[in-house]
Scaffold this motif. Structure first.
Motif, short mmCIF file in Angstrom:
data_model
loop_
_atom_site.label_atom_id
_atom_site.label_comp_id
_atom_site.label_asym_id
_atom_site.label_seq_id
_atom_site.Cartn_x
_atom_site.Cartn_y
_atom_site.Cartn_z
N GLY A 27 -9.48 -36.53 -47.90
CA GLY A 27 -8.88 -36.83 -46.60
C GLY A 27 -9.58 -37.99 -45.90
O GLY A 27 -8.93 -38.89 -45.36
N PHE A 28 -10.91 -38.00 -45.94
CA PHE A 28 -11.64 -39.12 -45.34
C PHE A 28 -11.37 -40.42 -46.08
O PHE A 28 -11.22 -41.49 -45.47
CB PHE A 28 -13.14 -38.83 -45.30
N GLY A 29 -11.27 -40.34 -47.41
CA GLY A 29 -10.94 -41.54 -48.20
C GLY A 29 -9.57 -42.08 -47.83
O GLY A 29 -9.37 -43.29 -47.72
N TRP A 30 -8.61 -41.17 -47.65
CA TRP A 30 -7.26 -41.59 -47.25
C TRP A 30 -7.28 -42.25 -45.88
O TRP A 30 -6.64 -43.28 -45.67
CB TRP A 30 -6.34 -40.37 -47.25
N CYS A 31 -8.03 -41.67 -44.93
CA CYS A 31 -8.12 -42.25 -43.58
C CYS A 31 -8.75 -43.64 -43.63
O CYS A 31 -8.27 -44.57 -42.96
CB CYS A 31 -8.95 -41.34 -42.67
N ILE A 32 -9.80 -43.79 -44.41
CA ILE A 32 -10.46 -45.10 -44.51
C ILE A 32 -9.53 -46.12 -45.13
O ILE A 32 -9.42 -47.26 -44.66
CB ILE A 32 -11.77 -44.97 -45.31
N ARG A 33 -8.82 -45.72 -46.21
CA ARG A 33 -7.89 -46.64 -46.86
C ARG A 33 -6.77 -47.05 -45.91
O ARG A 33 -6.38 -48.21 -45.82
CB ARG A 33 -7.31 -45.98 -48.10
N ARG A 34 -6.26 -46.09 -45.15
CA ARG A 34 -5.19 -46.37 -44.19
C ARG A 34 -5.70 -47.30 -43.09
O ARG A 34 -5.00 -48.23 -42.67
CB ARG A 34 -4.68 -45.06 -43.60
N THR A 35 -6.90 -47.06 -42.60
CA THR A 35 -7.49 -47.90 -41.56
C THR A 35 -7.71 -49.32 -42.08
O THR A 35 -7.45 -50.30 -41.36
CB THR A 35 -8.82 -47.31 -41.08
N ASP A 36 -8.18 -49.45 -43.32
CA ASP A 36 -8.37 -50.79 -43.90
C ASP A 36 -7.05 -51.53 -44.01
O ASP A 36 -6.97 -52.73 -43.73
CB ASP A 36 -9.03 -50.68 -45.27
N HIS A 37 -6.00 -50.83 -44.44
CA HIS A 37 -4.69 -51.47 -44.55
C HIS A 37 -4.19 -51.91 -43.17
O HIS A 37 -3.65 -53.01 -43.02
CB HIS A 37 -3.70 -50.50 -45.20
N LEU A 38 -4.37 -51.05 -42.18
CA LEU A 38 -3.95 -51.39 -40.83
C LEU A 38 -4.74 -52.59 -40.30
O LEU A 38 -4.19 -53.49 -39.66
CB LEU A 38 -4.15 -50.19 -39.90
#
Length: 116
Positions: free
Chosen positions: A28-39
């Motif tokens: 879940g944290f990995g997904w949040c970080i990846r999403r934040t990087d994309h944003l």
């Protein structure tokens, strides 16, 4: 010491549950970080586009303002020349008035002593 099968099952179930929850939290944290990087990448590209637009707009305004300032400087120089000529004319008139006043008043009177 004797451990029953139920105790071993409970301990293994608890370890499995902790590993599952830990793995889920890491994912879940990995997904949040990846999403934040994309944003962040999308916003960075958008900001760069706006920066280019604003730079071009500011350069255009700067050019227009520079032209207006040059026009005002030229007008100011013309006003300065005009006022200089008027001041010189007033100074010449003032000198002539001083001379005329001196002629009207006549020569300076000398000290007259009264007789006794």
């Amino acid at each position: 010491m004797f451990v029953s099968a139920e105790i071993i099952t409970i301990v293994l179930s608890a370890v499995g549950l902790l590993l599952t929850l830990g793995g889920t939290m890491v994912a879940g944290f990995g997904w949040c970080i990846r999403r934040t990087d994309h944003l962040e990448e999308r916003l960075s590209a958008r900001i760069d586009g706006l920066d280019d637009k604003l730079s071009a707009r500011i350069d255009g305004v700067e050019d227009k303002l520079g032209a207006r300032i040059d026009g005002v400087r030229a007008d100011l120089a013309e006003v300065e020349r005009s006022l200089g000529a008027r001041i010189d004319g007033v100074a010449a008139d003032t000198t002539e008035l001083k001379i005329a006043m001196a002629r009207i008043e006549g020569p300076q009177r000398h000290l007259i002593v009264a007789a006794r």
